[in-house]
Scaffold this motif. Structure first.
Motif, PDB file in Angstrom:
ATOM      1  N   ALA A 112      17.822  11.306   3.653  1.00 26.83           N
ATOM      2  CA  ALA A 112      16.570  10.466   3.520  1.00 26.83           C
ATOM      3  C   ALA A 112      15.830  10.806   2.359  1.00 26.83           C
ATOM      4  N   LEU A 113      16.150  12.084   1.776  1.00 27.82           N
ATOM      5  CA  LEU A 113      15.683  12.324   0.467  1.00 27.82           C
ATOM      6  C   LEU A 113      15.826  11.172  -0.650  1.00 27.82           C
ATOM      7  N   LYS A 114      17.238  10.825  -0.420  1.00 28.64           N
ATOM      8  CA  LYS A 114      17.841   9.998  -1.581  1.00 28.64           C
ATOM      9  C   LYS A 114      17.218   8.339  -1.506  1.00 28.64           C
ATOM     10  N   VAL A 115      16.796   8.224  -0.245  1.00 27.86           N
ATOM     11  CA  VAL A 115      16.432   6.866  -0.075  1.00 27.86           C
ATOM     12  C   VAL A 115      14.883   6.680   0.075  1.00 27.86           C
ATOM     13  N   PHE A 116      14.192   7.905  -0.018  1.00 24.53           N
ATOM     14  CA  PHE A 116      12.743   7.922  -0.028  1.00 24.53           C
ATOM     15  C   PHE A 116      11.970   6.795  -0.997  1.00 24.53           C
ATOM     16  N   PRO A 117      12.352   6.951  -2.359  1.00 23.82           N
ATOM     17  CA  PRO A 117      11.731   5.894  -3.157  1.00 23.82           C
ATOM     18  C   PRO A 117      12.010   4.631  -2.614  1.00 23.82           C
ATOM     19  N   TYR A 118      13.076   4.199  -2.273  1.00 23.25           N
ATOM     20  CA  TYR A 118      13.421   2.720  -1.756  1.00 23.25           C
ATOM     21  C   TYR A 118      12.528   2.479  -0.473  1.00 23.25           C
ATOM     22  N   SER A 119      12.497   3.488   0.512  1.00 23.26           N
ATOM     23  CA  SER A 119      11.497   3.315   1.688  1.00 23.26           C
ATOM     24  C   SER A 119      10.089   3.238   1.331  1.00 23.26           C
ATOM     25  N   LEU A 120       9.540   3.578   0.210  1.00 26.29           N
ATOM     26  CA  LEU A 120       8.155   3.271  -0.108  1.00 26.29           C
ATOM     27  C   LEU A 120       8.062   1.851  -0.688  1.00 26.29           C
ATOM     28  N   LEU A 121       9.267   1.377  -1.120  1.00 27.08           N
ATOM     29  CA  LEU A 121       9.292  -0.063  -1.593  1.00 27.08           C
ATOM     30  C   LEU A 121       9.393  -0.814  -0.251  1.00 27.08           C
ATOM     31  N   VAL A 122       9.795  -0.372   0.843  1.00 27.78           N
ATOM     32  CA  VAL A 122       9.816  -1.326   2.086  1.00 27.78           C
ATOM     33  C   VAL A 122       8.488  -1.127   2.630  1.00 27.78           C
ATOM     34  N   VAL A 123       7.792  -0.037   2.441  1.00 23.32           N
ATOM     35  CA  VAL A 123       6.422   0.189   2.993  1.00 23.32           C
ATOM     36  C   VAL A 123       5.568  -0.876   2.201  1.00 23.32           C
ATOM     37  N   ALA A 124       5.538  -0.946   0.855  1.00 27.01           N
ATOM     38  CA  ALA A 124       4.726  -1.843   0.094  1.00 27.01           C
ATOM     39  C   ALA A 124       4.768  -3.408   0.688  1.00 27.01           C
ATOM     40  N   VAL A 125       6.340  -3.690   0.913  1.00 29.24           N
ATOM     41  CA  VAL A 125       6.564  -5.185   1.317  1.00 29.24           C
ATOM     42  C   VAL A 125       5.772  -5.322   2.622  1.00 29.24           C
ATOM     43  N   LEU A 126       6.123  -4.151   3.655  1.00 30.70           N
ATOM     44  CA  LEU A 126       5.198  -4.355   4.907  1.00 30.70           C
ATOM     45  C   LEU A 126       3.984  -4.549   4.852  1.00 30.70           C
ATOM     46  N   MET A 127       3.242  -3.663   3.890  1.00 33.04           N
ATOM     47  CA  MET A 127       1.654  -3.780   3.645  1.00 33.04           C
ATOM     48  C   MET A 127       1.245  -5.264   3.140  1.00 33.04           C
ATOM     49  N   TYR A 128       2.021  -5.798   2.432  1.00 35.86           N
ATOM     50  CA  TYR A 128       1.802  -7.400   1.938  1.00 35.86           C
ATOM     51  C   TYR A 128       2.078  -8.527   3.121  1.00 35.86           C
ATOM     52  N   LEU A 129       2.638  -8.090   4.045  1.00 33.93           N
ATOM     53  CA  LEU A 129       2.891  -9.150   4.970  1.00 33.93           C
ATOM     54  C   LEU A 129       1.561  -9.452   5.773  1.00 33.93           C
ATOM     55  N   PRO A 130       0.689  -8.550   6.229  1.00 35.61           N
ATOM     56  CA  PRO A 130      -0.464  -9.244   6.785  1.00 35.61           C
ATOM     57  C   PRO A 130      -1.328 -10.219   5.968  1.00 35.61           C
ATOM     58  N   TYR A 131      -1.229 -10.176   4.568  1.00 34.46           N
ATOM     59  CA  TYR A 131      -2.021 -10.951   3.785  1.00 34.46           C
ATOM     60  C   TYR A 131      -1.184 -12.139   3.392  1.00 34.46           C
ATOM     61  N   LEU A 132       0.074 -12.237   3.509  1.00 36.75           N
ATOM     62  CA  LEU A 132       0.864 -13.219   3.598  1.00 36.75           C
ATOM     63  C   LEU A 132       0.466 -14.102   4.822  1.00 36.75           C
ATOM     64  N   LEU A 133       0.328 -13.384   5.867  1.00 41.36           N
ATOM     65  CA  LEU A 133       0.045 -14.019   7.211  1.00 41.36           C
ATOM     66  C   LEU A 133      -1.318 -14.979   6.965  1.00 41.36           C
ATOM     67  N   TRP A 134      -2.274 -14.096   6.486  1.00 42.95           N
ATOM     68  CA  TRP A 134      -3.604 -14.624   6.301  1.00 42.95           C
ATOM     69  C   TRP A 134      -3.686 -15.654   5.220  1.00 42.95           C
ATOM     70  N   ARG A 135      -2.821 -15.727   4.146  1.00 46.76           N
ATOM     71  CA  ARG A 135      -2.899 -16.551   3.133  1.00 46.76           C
ATOM     72  C   ARG A 135      -2.216 -17.936   3.788  1.00 46.76           C
ATOM     73  N   TYR A 136      -1.350 -17.775   4.414  1.00 46.27           N
ATOM     74  CA  TYR A 136      -0.734 -18.934   4.923  1.00 46.27           C
ATOM     75  C   TYR A 136      -0.955 -19.566   6.179  1.00 46.27           C
ATOM     76  N   ALA A 137      -1.421 -18.729   6.934  1.00 46.15           N
ATOM     77  CA  ALA A 137      -1.671 -19.287   8.525  1.00 46.15           C
ATOM     78  C   ALA A 137      -3.327 -19.764   8.587  1.00 46.15           C
ATOM     79  N   ALA A 138      -4.067 -18.874   7.802  1.00 48.14           N
ATOM     80  CA  ALA A 138      -5.575 -19.184   8.031  1.00 48.14           C
ATOM     81  C   ALA A 138      -6.552 -19.658   6.717  1.00 48.14           C
ATOM     82  N   ALA A 139      -5.885 -19.187   5.720  1.00 48.90           N
ATOM     83  CA  ALA A 139      -6.606 -19.645   4.368  1.00 48.90           C
ATOM     84  C   ALA A 139      -6.699 -21.038   4.101  1.00 48.90           C
TER      85      ALA A 139
END
Length: 382
Positions: A106-133
Motif C-alpha cells: 500500500a505504500l507503493k500505491v499511496f501517491p496514486y491513491s491520492l490521485l484517486v481521492v482527488a478525482v473522487l472529490m471532483y465528482l460532486p462538483y461535476l454532478l452539480w455542474r451538469y445536473a443543476a447548473a
C-alpha cells in the motif's frame, strides 16, 4: 413651475436603471463561495502533495535502502534494493515463533491513491455542474432581469402618476384612485411573484445540492478512514525484513535468508497523510454547514424587494418549508448580488424609510419616488 416639472422629470429619468452593457450570462456565479473554497482545497491539496511526493521520488532516486552483506558487489546491492522494492513483503515471526509475512504494498500505491481521492472529490462538483447548473443559470437570469425590470416599472409608474396628477383637476380624487388601486393590487408583478412561488414547490435543485454535499462528506470520511487504516497497519513500520531467496537464488548458500531494509520516503508519506487527513477533518463541518443553510430562509433579500409595489412574498407568509428550490436560488442570488443592480437602490430606500420620522408615508419605492417628485404636498397621509 416649469422648472420644477423639468427637475422632476430629470430626477425620475435618472432613477431608472440603465440597461446592462454586456451579457449577464458570463458573469453569473454558479457556485457559492464556500463551495468554491471546498473544491479548491479538497481537489487541489492531494494533487499538490502528490506532485511533491513524485518530485521527491524522481530527485532522490531509490525509495528504499537495504543493508546488503559486505561480500555483495555494487550490482548485487542494487539488485537487492530493486527486488525488495518490488515485493515490499515484511518477513517476521509471531509470538509463537511461526514465520509470518506482511505486505507493505500500500505504500507503493499511496501517491496514486491520492490521485484517486482527488478525482473522487471532483465528482460532486461535476454532478452539480451538469445536473443543476444549467437550470440554475436560467432561473438566475430570469429572476435578476425581472427584479431590475420591476424596479424600473415602479419608477415609470411614478412618472405616469405625475403626468396624470398634473392633468387632474381634482388632486384629492386622484389620490383616492391611487389608494384604491393599491388595495386591489393593480400594481403587483404577478409573473415574478408567481414564478418564485412556483419554485417553492420544486425540489430538483435542492435535491442535487444536498446530494452533492452528502457525496462530498462521504468521500471526506472515506479518505480519513483510509488514512487511519494505513497508519494503524503500515505507517508505523519504516523498517522491514526482506527475503530475496526466490527463483534462481533460492538455493544460493551465500545469500542470507532475510535482509534488513529501510524506507527512505517513509516520513514524507506520513507527513502527507497527516496533512490530508487533518485538513479533511476540518472541512467536514464546512460541508455540514453548507447543507444546513437550506434549513432557514435568507429573508434579507426578499424583505428588501418588498419595497416594490404588491411584492409581499414574506408578509403574506408564502414562505413555507425552506427545503426547496427557491431557497437555493436565494442563496445564489446573494452570491450574485453584484449583478442585481436594483438591490443597492432599494436597500438605500429601505434605509431611508427606517431613518424617516413618518415611516407610514413610505411603504414602497413608489411612495419614495412620489416624495422625491414633489407629489407629497397633495398626497393624503395613511
Amino acid at each position: 413651475m416649469s422648472l420644477s416639472h423639468t427637475a422632476a422629470e430629470y430626477m425620475l429619468s435618472d432613477a431608472l436603471l440603465p440597461d446592462p452593457g454586456g451579457s449577464r450570462a458570463k458573469g453569473l456565479r454558479l457556485e457559492l463561495p464556500s463551495d468554491r473554497l471546498l473544491k479548491f482545497v479538497t481537489v487541489g491539496l492531494p494533487l499538490f502533495l502528490v506532485s511533491l511526493a513524485f518530485a521527491r521520488e524522481f530527485s532522490a532516486g531509490s525509495q528504499i535502502s537495504c543493508f546488503s552483506p559486505t561480500n555483495f558487489t555494487g550490482k548485487q546491492s542494487a539488485y537487492v534494493d530493486v527486488a525488495c522494492w518490488d515485493s515490499l513483503l515484511h518477513h517476521g515471526f509471531d509470538t509463537e515463533g511461526h514465520a509470518v509475512t506482511k505486505s507493505l504494498w500500500a505504500l507503493k500505491v499511496f501517491p496514486y491513491s491520492l490521485l484517486v481521492v482527488a478525482v473522487l472529490m471532483y465528482l460532486p462538483y461535476l454532478l452539480w455542474r451538469y445536473a443543476a447548473a444549467p437550470a440554475l443559470h436560467s432561473d438566475l437570469l430570469f429572476i435578476i432581469d425581472e427584479l431590475d425590470k420591476s424596479y424600473n416599472r415602479s419608477v415609470r409608474l411614478v412618472q405616469h402618476m405625475r403626468k396624470v396628477q398634473q392633468a387632474s383637476a381634482e388632486p384629492e380624487r386622484f389620490w383616492e384612485e391611487y389608494e384604491r388601486a393599491r388595495q386591489e393590487r393593480y400594481f403587483e408583478f404577478p409573473l415574478l411573484e408567481r414564478y418564485l412561488t412556483c419554485k417553492q414547490h420544486a425540489h430538483s435543485l435542492v435535491f442535487i445540492y444536498i446530494l452533492r454535499n452528502l457525496l462530498l462528506l462521504l468521500f471526506l470520511a472515506a479518505t480519513c478512514l483510509y488514512l487511519v487504516f494505513l497508519h494503524l497497519n503500515i505507517f508505523f513500520q519504516d523498517e522491514f525484513s526482506c527475503s530475496i531467496k526466490t527463483g534462481l537464488l533460492q538455493e544460493e548458500p551465500h545469500i542470507p535468508p532475510l535482509i534488513p531494509c529501510k524506507l527512505v520516503f517513509f516520513s514524507i508519506f506520513q507527513l502527507i497523510s497527516l496533512s490530508v487527513g487533518g485538513v479533511y477533518i476540518l472541512l467536514m463541518p464546512v460541508v455540514i454547514y453548507n447543507a444546513l443553510q437550506l434549513c432557514q430562509w435568507d429573508k434579507g433579500l426578499l424583505s428588501i424587494y418588498e419595497m416594490l409595489p404588491a411584492f409581499d412574498l414574506l408578509s403574506r407568509k408564502m414562505l413555507t418549508c425552506p427545503v426547496n428550490d427557491l431557497n437555493v436560488i436565494l442563496l445564489f442570488l446573494r452570491a450574485n448580488i453584484s449583478e442585481l443592480t436594483s438591490f443597492g437602490r432599494l436597500n438605500a430606500v429601505s434605509a431611508l424609510r427606517e431613518a424617516t420620522t413618518n415611516k407610514q408615508d413610505i411603504d414602497t419605492v413608489v411612495d419614495f419616488m412620489t416624495l422625491l417628485a414633489g407629489l407629497e404636498t397633495t398626497k393624503p397621509k395613511h
